[in-house]
Design an enzyme around this catalytic site. Structure first.
Site, PDB file in Angstrom:
ATOM      1  N   SER A 161      -5.491 -96.360 -25.546  1.00 22.60           N
ATOM      2  CA  SER A 161      -6.436 -96.986 -24.613  1.00 22.60           C
ATOM      3  C   SER A 161      -5.720 -97.463 -23.351  1.00 22.60           C
ATOM      4  CB  SER A 161      -7.112 -98.185 -25.274  1.00 22.60           C
ATOM      5  OG  SER A 161      -7.674 -97.820 -26.510  1.00 22.60           O
TER       6      SER A 161
HETATM    7  N1  SAH Z   1      -5.768 -98.565 -30.589  1.00 22.18           N
HETATM    8  C1  SAH Z   1      -5.234 -97.260 -30.249  1.00 22.18           C
HETATM    9  C2  SAH Z   1      -6.264 -96.390 -29.579  1.00 22.18           C
HETATM   10  C3  SAH Z   1      -6.773 -95.487 -30.580  1.00 22.18           C
HETATM   11  S1  SAH Z   1      -8.008 -94.313 -30.162  1.00 22.18           S
HETATM   12  C4  SAH Z   1      -3.977 -97.373 -29.425  1.00 22.18           C
HETATM   13  O1  SAH Z   1      -3.620 -98.473 -29.018  1.00 22.18           O
HETATM   14  O2  SAH Z   1      -3.325 -96.343 -29.211  1.00 22.18           O
HETATM   15  C5  SAH Z   1      -9.003 -94.481 -31.600  1.00 22.18           C
HETATM   16  C6  SAH Z   1      -8.378 -94.104 -32.905  1.00 22.18           C
HETATM   17  O3  SAH Z   1      -9.361 -94.365 -33.918  1.00 22.18           O
HETATM   18  C7  SAH Z   1      -8.017 -92.628 -33.060  1.00 22.18           C
HETATM   19  O4  SAH Z   1      -6.668 -92.509 -33.377  1.00 22.18           O
HETATM   20  C8  SAH Z   1      -8.918 -92.151 -34.215  1.00 22.18           C
HETATM   21  O5  SAH Z   1      -8.296 -91.217 -35.062  1.00 22.18           O
HETATM   22  C9  SAH Z   1      -9.183 -93.448 -34.955  1.00 22.18           C
HETATM   23  N2  SAH Z   1     -10.374 -93.473 -35.810  1.00 22.18           N
HETATM   24  C10 SAH Z   1     -11.598 -92.949 -35.585  1.00 22.18           C
HETATM   25  N3  SAH Z   1     -12.415 -93.202 -36.624  1.00 22.18           N
HETATM   26  C11 SAH Z   1     -11.699 -93.936 -37.527  1.00 22.18           C
HETATM   27  C12 SAH Z   1     -11.981 -94.504 -38.810  1.00 22.18           C
HETATM   28  N4  SAH Z   1     -13.190 -94.405 -39.389  1.00 22.18           N
HETATM   29  N5  SAH Z   1     -10.994 -95.181 -39.437  1.00 22.18           N
HETATM   30  C13 SAH Z   1      -9.753 -95.304 -38.890  1.00 22.18           C
HETATM   31  N6  SAH Z   1      -9.428 -94.768 -37.684  1.00 22.18           N
HETATM   32  C14 SAH Z   1     -10.381 -94.101 -37.012  1.00 22.18           C
END
Ligand code: SAH
Length: 215
Positions: free
Chosen positions: A61
């Site tokens: 993000s």
């Molecule tokens: N917080 C992260 C941004 C991640 S983007 C950072 O700082 O880099 C969102 C993430 O959520 C992705 O990696 C995706 O694989 C994950 N995601 C989506 N659905 C999910 C679920 N049900 N449980 C766990 N992770 C999930």
């Protein structure tokens, strides 16, 4: 430019242009080396206010999003915090500088493994990463004072609402007809939750069920 100087400028811009007020949050963003959470080829862009690819179709993000969500969550030094969607691990590292203990769940096992490595490298020892479906929360470790979801849901998942302490906060992007909006849900009693809309936002979708390569 040295990374520490780039980070200082990023934090000044977060305060001036994005209205981030909380000193603790700004200090956490000043301290976490965001470049280590992306590929070396992207290091020159690590301190711009951009989301960057981290593989598997996912992104880290934007710093302003991380800062505003963290501010909305308001983690205290003794708090137990759950993050759903570890991705690169950057948001978890920021939470780790503010909360007592951080639990983070990622559905793509390869990302969870990589994030764990980087978090160890930056010394985030009280951040625990687990592959799995974060929409179910982390029942064995709850309840939590704060839950931050980094992917957009149709509605706040029931297990997450149930894993908040009374007084706890859930910050979550919710997809609606007009696009996504960031919401904060406060648990006000055993059976009472109050929801407020914070701002428009843009996240990858929260995908439920077992993920690609998850255990
Ligand atoms: N917080 C992260 C941004 C991640 S983007 C950072 O700082 O880099 C969102 C993430 O959520 C992705 O990696 C995706 O694989 C994950 N995601 C989506 N659905 C999910 C679920 N049900 N449980 C766990 N992770 C999930």
């Amino acid at each position: 430019m040295r990374f520490s100087e780039a980070r200082r400028r990023m934090v000044v811009a977060l305060a001036r242009e994005h209205g981030v007020r909380c000193e603790r949050v700004l200090r956490a963003l000043l301290e976490v080396p965001r470049h280590l959470f992306v590929d070396e080829a992207l290091w020159p862009r690590a301190y711009a206010d951009d989301a960057l690819p981290i593989g598997h179709g996912q992104t880290i993000s934007k710093p302003s999003t991380v800062a505003r969500m963290t501010e909305a969550l308001g983690p205290g030094p003794e708090d137990r915090v759950l993050e759903v969607g570890t991705g690169s691990g950057y948001q978890a590292a920021v939470l780790g500088r503010l909360a007592g203990r951080v639990y983070t769940v990622e559905r793509i096992a390869a990302l969870a493994v990589r994030a764990r490595g980087v978090l160890n490298r930056v010394g985030a020892v009280h951040v625990v990463v687990r592959p799995g479906d974060g929409a179910l929360g982390w029942p064995g470790e709850g309840p939590f004072h704060g839950i931050l979801v980094a992917a957009a849901a149709d509605r706040p998942p029931r297990p997450l609402l149930e894993q908040l302490v009374v007084g706890g906060r859930l910050v979550i992007p919710v997809a609606g007809a007009g696009g996504q909006e960031l919401r904060r849900v406060v648990r006000e009693g055993e059976d009472a939750w109050r929801e407020e809309v914070l701002e428009a936002c843009r996240f990858v979708p929260l995908v439920s069920g077992a993920g690609q390569g998850t255990r």
